[in-house]
Write a protein that holds these residues in place. Structure first.
Motif: not given
Length: 131
Positions: A7, A32-33, A64, A86-87
């Motif tokens: 990430n 995930n971040n 992320n 997309s996060n």
């Protein structure tokens, strides 16, 4: 094709002319971040900075970063722009003038003092900020 292995990965294209190229970007990191900070304060996983685009295709998935794809002070034409999963923001355009023929984004798109012209198909799923 660019595969991101963690990430923290970032790719930047700077002061370039991109002519009839296809860019495929994939994040292979499953987690995930929660925060988007990095050592260089670069918010885009993939950033095109101070460049000219001619008939470019960009596909990005599973990112992320704060911005999956970030155009900064760039101009020209994008044939296809597709961003999946997309996060946060799928696309961010800062101070750019870009014509996009076909766009599909299933996350956020935002722009700051940019001109965007969408010629044909535009599909945006999810939240929107400044479209």
């Amino acid at each position: 094709e660019v595969n991101y292995l963690n990430n923290s990965g970032r790719a930047i294209i700077y002061e370039s002319v991109l002519d009839n190229i296809k860019i495929n970007l994939k994040n292979l990191t499953p987690e995930n971040n929660k925060e988007f900070n990095n050592d260089f304060t670069i918010t885009g996983c993939f950033t095109i900075l101070d460049s000219i685009l001619k008939n470019v295709t960009v596909n990005a998935s599973n990112f992320n970063c704060e911005d999956s794809v970030n155009f900064i002070r760039s101009k020209g034409s994008v044939k296809d722009l597709k961003v999946f999963n997309s996060n946060s923001d799928g696309v961010d355009m800062d101070f750019s003038s870009i014509t996009i023929d076909n766009i599909f984004i299933n996350s956020l798109i935002k722009h700051h003092r940019s001109k965007k012209i969408h010629k044909n198909d535009m599909t945006i799923n999810g939240g929107s900020s400044g479209v």
